[in-house]
Design an enzyme around this catalytic site. Structure first.
Site, PDB file in Angstrom:
ATOM      1  N   HIS A  40     -35.589 -70.127-168.182  1.00 36.11           N
ATOM      2  CA  HIS A  40     -34.834 -71.156-169.237  1.00 36.11           C
ATOM      3  C   HIS A  40     -35.091 -72.545-168.809  1.00 36.11           C
ATOM      4  O   HIS A  40     -35.539 -72.855-167.722  1.00 36.11           O
ATOM      5  CB  HIS A  40     -33.374 -70.514-168.930  1.00 36.11           C
ATOM      6  CG  HIS A  40     -32.887 -69.363-169.367  1.00 36.11           C
ATOM      7  ND1 HIS A  40     -31.703 -68.845-169.604  1.00 36.11           N
ATOM      8  CD2 HIS A  40     -33.783 -68.395-169.770  1.00 36.11           C
ATOM      9  CE1 HIS A  40     -31.551 -67.573-170.001  1.00 36.11           C
ATOM     10  NE2 HIS A  40     -32.801 -67.227-170.244  1.00 36.11           N
ATOM     11  N   GLU A  56     -33.059 -74.785-168.698  1.00 31.21           N
ATOM     12  CA  GLU A  56     -32.133 -75.762-167.589  1.00 31.21           C
ATOM     13  C   GLU A  56     -32.821 -75.155-166.204  1.00 31.21           C
ATOM     14  O   GLU A  56     -32.801 -76.268-165.245  1.00 31.21           O
ATOM     15  CB  GLU A  56     -30.812 -74.920-167.664  1.00 31.21           C
ATOM     16  CG  GLU A  56     -30.041 -75.343-169.035  1.00 31.21           C
ATOM     17  CD  GLU A  56     -30.358 -74.275-170.020  1.00 31.21           C
ATOM     18  OE1 GLU A  56     -29.533 -74.230-171.172  1.00 31.21           O
ATOM     19  OE2 GLU A  56     -31.303 -73.667-170.078  1.00 31.21           O
ATOM     20  N   CYS A 112     -26.627 -70.329-170.181  1.00 29.93           N
ATOM     21  CA  CYS A 112     -26.190 -68.870-170.067  1.00 29.93           C
ATOM     22  C   CYS A 112     -25.330 -68.954-168.676  1.00 29.93           C
ATOM     23  O   CYS A 112     -25.409 -69.943-167.937  1.00 29.93           O
ATOM     24  CB  CYS A 112     -27.449 -67.871-170.107  1.00 29.93           C
ATOM     25  SG  CYS A 112     -28.433 -68.132-168.497  1.00 29.93           S
ATOM     26  N   CYS A 121     -27.798 -69.709-165.641  1.00 28.96           N
ATOM     27  CA  CYS A 121     -28.030 -71.407-165.664  1.00 28.96           C
ATOM     28  C   CYS A 121     -26.514 -72.058-165.206  1.00 28.96           C
ATOM     29  O   CYS A 121     -26.706 -72.873-164.508  1.00 28.96           O
ATOM     30  CB  CYS A 121     -28.489 -71.649-167.100  1.00 28.96           C
ATOM     31  SG  CYS A 121     -30.278 -71.400-167.266  1.00 28.96           S
TER      32      CYS A 121
END
Length: 340
Positions: free
Chosen positions: A260, A262, A288, A291
């Site tokens: 992801h 992040e 999410c 994260c």
């Protein structure tokens, strides 16, 4: 740009709108939406009926309902002026468009009453006492669904006092439009704009997202959705789907080929020895749960998301418990391919 016009009765709102239209702006009125609805229902278009219908629609669908209807007709590539804005809820909805700015038109009560008498509209207040009574009702409102011009005044970007000549009013409107056109973006808008550019490097079309981590208004690191280093990307090898059973018993599918945005931003900071403790993280949508836990442990104190994520309940709960401030600029959920 999009300029909203609000203000007290007979302050000169229509005159401001007419001037902007002559400058090339397209016009949409929230009252015109109500007028069309009244005609559809076979009712007379009176001030009372307009107010009652507006209150009923706001009560049924929320205080920003008319503004939502207006935004559906607006093309962002053109300049627009929106009139008949009367509630804080309508302003809040219109603020979702980053091009929106609000003008509040004001004038002294005596000046405005003189204008009421001069225009000689049949349904206008006929005495100064009746005028003040009507204004008091519309200024304060009667709840979230009622027009409340005292509240829209507090939310205005610029207040224009219209006690002078028409030429002076036009000059003030032109100055306001120039200020809106040349206004520098806020730091949040600036970094979210950069995030939107970073996300274009993403290689998974299901969750194309970007991330910028900044501190003291200085970029520390960036990241976007992409596969593990040296591995094929989704746009090369396709998605690697994984089914998850959520805490509420529902099932959802996620592509697990990618890292992801992040996560990549945090990893890049670690690789380069950059401290992100106390920083702000800007991202395409609410992070999410995985994260969110990394963000908390990295010492990040604020998260700014452009939009919400449809599975963000746990992330929000953990951010709140860890005292990480979460700001979502646009409250709607980010949409992507095969979202479940």
């Amino acid at each position: 740009m999009i300029i909203g016009v609000t203000g007290y009765l007979a302050a000169g709102k229509d005159t401001v709108v007419d001037h902007l239209v002559k400058q090339g702006f397209k016009h949409i009125s929230l009252s015109d939406i109500l007028r069309a609805e009244l005609r559809t229902r076979g009712k007379a278009v009176t001030r009372k009926n307009l107010q009652e219908l507006g209150n009923d629609l706001r009560q049924a669908f929320g205080p920003g309902y008319l503004a939502q209807r207006a935004l559906l007709t607006i093309d962002d590539k053109e300049d627009w002026v929106i009139s008949s804005i009367g509630t804080a809820g309508e302003v809040a909805v219109l603020r979702k468009n980053q091009k929106f700015n609000l003008i509040f038109v004001n004038a002294s009560q005596k000046t405005r009453y003189k204008r009421i008498k001069a225009r000689k509209r049949e349904r206008d207040p006929q005495t100064f006492a009746a005028f003040k009574k009507l204004e008091a009702k519309e200024a304060k409102g009667g709840g979230a669904q009622y027009r409340a011009f005292d509240e829209t005044k507090k939310l205005a970007d610029i207040i224009i006092n219209n006690d002078g000549t028409l030429r002076e009013l036009h000059r003030k409107v032109d100055k306001a439009a120039y200020v809106f056109k040349t206004k520098r973006p806020s730091w949040d808008d600036y970094f979210i704009g950069i995030t939107n550019a970073v996300r274009e490097r993403g290689t998974c079309d299901r969750g194309k997202a970007g991330c910028v981590i900044a501190k003291d208004n200085r970029i520390l690191t960036t990241g976007y959705v992409g596969s593990v280093k040296g591995m094929p990307h989704c746009d090369e090898a396709g998605h690697l789907m994984h089914e998850v059973i959520n805490e509420d018993g529902t099932r959802s599918k996620h592509c697990i080929r990618t890292v992801h945005a992040e996560q990549n931003a945090i990893v890049q900071a670690a690789r380069n020895g950059v401290s992100i403790d106390g920083a702000t993280l800007y991202c395409s949508m609410t992070p999410c749960f995985t994260c969110a836990k990394l963000i908390i442990n990295a010492g990040i104190k604020r998260v700014v998301a452009n939009k919400d994520y449809h599975k963000s309940k746990l992330s929000k709960a953990f951010f709140k418990a860890a005292k990480v401030k979460l700001d979502i600029i646009h409250k709607e959920v980010e949409q992507y391919t095969n979202m479940k």
